[in-house]
Design an enzyme around this catalytic site. Structure first.
Site, PDB file in Angstrom:
ATOM      1  N   PHE A  20       0.812  -1.225   0.000  1.00 47.01           N
ATOM      2  CA  PHE A  20       0.000   0.000   0.000  1.00 47.01           C
ATOM      3  C   PHE A  20       0.841   1.269   0.000  1.00 47.01           C
ATOM      4  O   PHE A  20       0.355   2.335  -0.366  1.00 47.01           O
ATOM      5  CB  PHE A  20      -0.936   0.005   1.224  1.00 47.01           C
ATOM      6  CG  PHE A  20      -0.244   0.406   2.506  1.00 47.01           C
ATOM      7  CD1 PHE A  20      -0.037   1.748   2.811  1.00 47.01           C
ATOM      8  CD2 PHE A  20       0.223  -0.547   3.397  1.00 47.01           C
ATOM      9  CE1 PHE A  20       0.621   2.126   3.968  1.00 47.01           C
ATOM     10  CE2 PHE A  20       0.886  -0.177   4.549  1.00 47.01           C
ATOM     11  CZ  PHE A  20       1.087   1.161   4.840  1.00 47.01           C
ATOM     12  N   LYS A  24      -1.002  -7.276  -9.417  1.00 46.89           N
ATOM     13  CA  LYS A  24      -2.039  -7.371  -8.369  1.00 46.89           C
ATOM     14  C   LYS A  24      -1.668  -6.307  -7.336  1.00 46.89           C
ATOM     15  O   LYS A  24      -0.858  -6.542  -6.443  1.00 46.89           O
ATOM     16  CB  LYS A  24      -2.015  -8.786  -7.766  1.00 46.89           C
ATOM     17  CG  LYS A  24      -3.308  -9.267  -7.127  1.00 46.89           C
ATOM     18  CD  LYS A  24      -3.817  -8.417  -5.994  1.00 46.89           C
ATOM     19  CE  LYS A  24      -3.032  -8.559  -4.706  1.00 46.89           C
ATOM     20  NZ  LYS A  24      -3.384  -7.522  -3.693  1.00 46.89           N
ATOM     21  N   GLU A  68      -4.870  -4.107  -2.257  1.00 47.66           N
ATOM     22  CA  GLU A  68      -6.321  -3.884  -2.229  1.00 47.66           C
ATOM     23  C   GLU A  68      -6.672  -2.619  -1.439  1.00 47.66           C
ATOM     24  O   GLU A  68      -7.778  -2.113  -1.524  1.00 47.66           O
ATOM     25  CB  GLU A  68      -7.037  -5.114  -1.630  1.00 47.66           C
ATOM     26  CG  GLU A  68      -6.782  -5.397  -0.155  1.00 47.66           C
ATOM     27  CD  GLU A  68      -5.419  -6.015   0.156  1.00 47.66           C
ATOM     28  OE1 GLU A  68      -4.594  -6.150  -0.769  1.00 47.66           O
ATOM     29  OE2 GLU A  68      -5.192  -6.345   1.331  1.00 47.66           O
ATOM     30  N   SER A  78       5.111  -7.035   3.413  1.00 49.85           N
ATOM     31  CA  SER A  78       5.538  -7.298   4.792  1.00 49.85           C
ATOM     32  C   SER A  78       6.380  -8.575   4.890  1.00 49.85           C
ATOM     33  O   SER A  78       6.406  -9.391   3.969  1.00 49.85           O
ATOM     34  CB  SER A  78       4.298  -7.423   5.679  1.00 49.85           C
ATOM     35  OG  SER A  78       3.501  -8.475   5.200  1.00 49.85           O
ATOM     36  N   CYS A  95       9.520   1.852   3.629  1.00 50.74           N
ATOM     37  CA  CYS A  95      10.415   0.735   3.945  1.00 50.74           C
ATOM     38  C   CYS A  95      11.828   1.236   4.203  1.00 50.74           C
ATOM     39  O   CYS A  95      12.662   0.507   4.727  1.00 50.74           O
ATOM     40  CB  CYS A  95      10.421  -0.277   2.817  1.00 50.74           C
ATOM     41  SG  CYS A  95      11.115   0.409   1.322  1.00 50.74           S
ATOM     42  N   GLU A 133       9.240  -4.403  13.098  1.00 50.65           N
ATOM     43  CA  GLU A 133       9.068  -3.220  12.250  1.00 50.65           C
ATOM     44  C   GLU A 133       7.787  -2.523  12.722  1.00 50.65           C
ATOM     45  O   GLU A 133       6.718  -3.129  12.721  1.00 50.65           O
ATOM     46  CB  GLU A 133       8.907  -3.662  10.789  1.00 50.65           C
ATOM     47  CG  GLU A 133       8.742  -2.512   9.835  1.00 50.65           C
ATOM     48  CD  GLU A 133       8.466  -2.952   8.401  1.00 50.65           C
ATOM     49  OE1 GLU A 133       7.718  -3.918   8.192  1.00 50.65           O
ATOM     50  OE2 GLU A 133       9.014  -2.315   7.492  1.00 50.65           O
TER      51      GLU A 133
END
Ligand code: NAD
Length: 497
Positions: free
Chosen positions: A150, A174, A177, A227, A282, A382
């Site tokens: 995301f 993909k 979402e 992740s 990140c 994290e």
């Protein structure tokens, strides 16, 4: 009626017939702004079949033509830079300045993809044996796929499909979402740039749709960013299904501060790199390692962090936006509580943050911990929120040991005035992207993005030369041509001793 996100299958923007839809929310209000389908089995099949069919034609398109598509795409992305950024802000909550950066870093990769002719050059050696030549070609793989997170809805899809498609592959994306709108906008512009039908397909969904891609024999390579747990799963399942996989996962990035560094630079870089984008990068700095006397700067860091406030994307005073979801916010609040309970000193607590006019947003204020140890869960996990930890050590050697003992290796930076210290750090540190007086050292696309250890599973990294290797096969030819008019043997005049 809520906007229903389409898919991009067979070169058409199509409505889904799915009965399973997910909500896309504005993270500053938690209002539903769109609904995204989980692709049906037949929609997944259609995307995969069309990508396989299109590959047969696309791989025959001349490399300079593929490059020209990327030139036109780069031009359109620049023309629509601000519209994409506004759309991206609406679904991520990122401030407009941050969203523009997200789009721009993606455009840079498209520029690199436009150089594909030189990046796909093979090698030649004449006379590997008498009158025999050896040479290699770089050829596309086939259908490649990307599964994206995301937090960079423009940049990360653009790390993947332009490079793969410029190499002559077709690509199934993909997107996350949680942020599907930006990906659809990228596809619209790609089509407008003249992309032939079927070279790019976009399907939506979650695990079920990803699993379909992971187990589909005609998908040759998978690029994943996300992740840690999902990254491990994708790498293991993809390779188990005999695919090439590059899987970019989580991070815990340290900034090491020498006492000879420029204090003002250290503090302003730490503020921007830790809470910018709500810490949802990140490459965000989540641990500041103060060496020796540099620890005296912690109160000033605390003071400057306390002046940063989150806000909605169109609020020009906002230092950063909300967390992506109420669930993500709760996770960060739980970790802040764990930090306090484990004995770290919470110098600044953003848990009870409110933003005027947006009572339902996923806000967390800047949070700063000192006296953190490597045993604490706030150090080991994290956090992916606007939370900065500080650790104090006595020497550069101790700092290097600390960073190298961490299981992640995405990014790190050292702030110092000493070339010798910087060189020692860059040489010894076991992290893939290193900054020297640069807090977020994301490489430009003529290099590759080279996370290490638990931050990356695979061999070949994103964009640059490594992406060309990842999305291609090398074919090596050994060739001899017979000609009766030319003597086949050499006229040896040189004697070897
Ligand atoms: P995520 O792992 O939840 O989701 C990433 C993608 O995987 C999404 O498309 C999602 O639909 C899919 N997915 C989720 N669960 C799945 C499952 N069980 N099986 C198969 N697919 C699944 O990640 P996120 O929350 O969207 O992104 C944040 C994470 O991404 C952070 O950990 C961050 O560090 C990481 N990240 C890493 C890099 C890097 O370069 N190393 C870059 C950006 C983000």
């Amino acid at each position: 009626m809520t906007h229903k996100v389409q898919q991009y299958i067979g070169g058409e923007f199509v409505d889904s017939s799915s009965t399973h839809w997910l909500e896309v929310t504005n993270p500053a209000t938690n209002e539903v702004i769109a609904q995204v389908p989980c692709a049906t089995e037949s929609e997944m099949n259609a995307a995969i079949t069309d990508a396989s069919q299109t590959f047969k034609q696309w791989k025959e398109v001349a490399a300079p033509e593929r490059a020209r598509l990327m030139l036109r795409y780069q031009h359109l992305l620049k023309e629509h830079h601000d519209d994409i950024a506004i759309l991206l802000s609406s679904e991520t909550g990122k401030t407009l300045a941050d969203a523009k950066g997200d789009v721009w870093r993606g455009i840079e990769v498209v520029e690199q993809a436009a150089n594909i002719c030189s990046s796909m050059m093979g090698e030649t050696v004449e006379n590997v044996a008498t009158n025999i030549d050896g040479y290699s070609y770089i050829q596309p793989l086939g259908v490649c796929a990307g599964i994206t997170p995301f937090n960079f809805p423009a940049m990360i899809p653009l790390w993947m499909f332009p490079m793969a498609i410029a190499c002559g592959n077709t690509f199934i994306l993909k997107p996350s979402e949680q942020v599907p709108l930006t990906a659809m906008k990228l596809a619209q512009l790609f089509e407008k740039a003249g992309a032939p039908k079927g070279v790019l397909q976009i399907v939506h969904g979650k695990k079920e749709q990803v699993d379909r891609i992971l187990t589909e024999p005609s998908v040759r390579a998978i690029s994943f960013v996300g992740s840690v747990s999902v990254g491990e799963y994708i790498y293991k399942t993809g390779t188990d299904n005999l695919k090439r996989v590059q899987s970019f996962a989580g991070a815990k990035n340290h900034m090491v501060i020498m006492p000879d560094a420029n204090k003002n630079q250290v503090i302003s870089n730490l503020v921007g790199a830790s809470v910018g984008a709500a810490g949802q990068r990140c490459m965000a700095i989540s641990v500041a390692v103060f060496i020796g006397e540099s620890k005296q700067w912690i109160p000033e860091l605390q003071e400057q962090l306390s002046h940063i406030h989150p806000g909605a994307w169109d609020d020009e005073r906002a230092g950063y936006g909300p967390l992506i979801s109420a669930q993500a916010k709760q996770r960060v609040l739980d970790l802040i509580d764990e930090g306090k309970a484990s004995g770290a000193h919470c110098l600044l607590d953003g848990s009870a943050c409110e933003v005027e006019g947006h009572p339902n947003g996923n806000w967390v204020g800047p949070t700063l911990f000192s006296q953190v140890t490597t045993k604490m869960s706030i150090y080991q996990q994290e956090i992916f929120g606007p939370v900065l930890l500080t650790i104090e050590v006595d020497s550069l050697d101790e700092a290097i040991e600390l960073v190298n003992a961490n299981p992640y290796g995405n990014g790190t930076s050292i702030f110092t005035a000493s070339g010798a210290a910087a060189r020692k750090y860059q040489h010894n540190i076991e992290v893939g992207n290193v900054g020297i007086n640069v807090s977020i050292p994301v490489p430009l696309p003529f290099f590759s993005f080279t996370g290490w250890k638990g931050s990356f599973y695979g061999d070949l990294h994103a964009y640059g030369k490594q992406a060309v290797r990842f999305y291609t096969e090398t074919k090596t030819v050994t060739a001899r041509w017979f000609d009766d008019d030319i003597p086949s043997g050499p006229n040896m005049t040189i004697q070897f001793r």
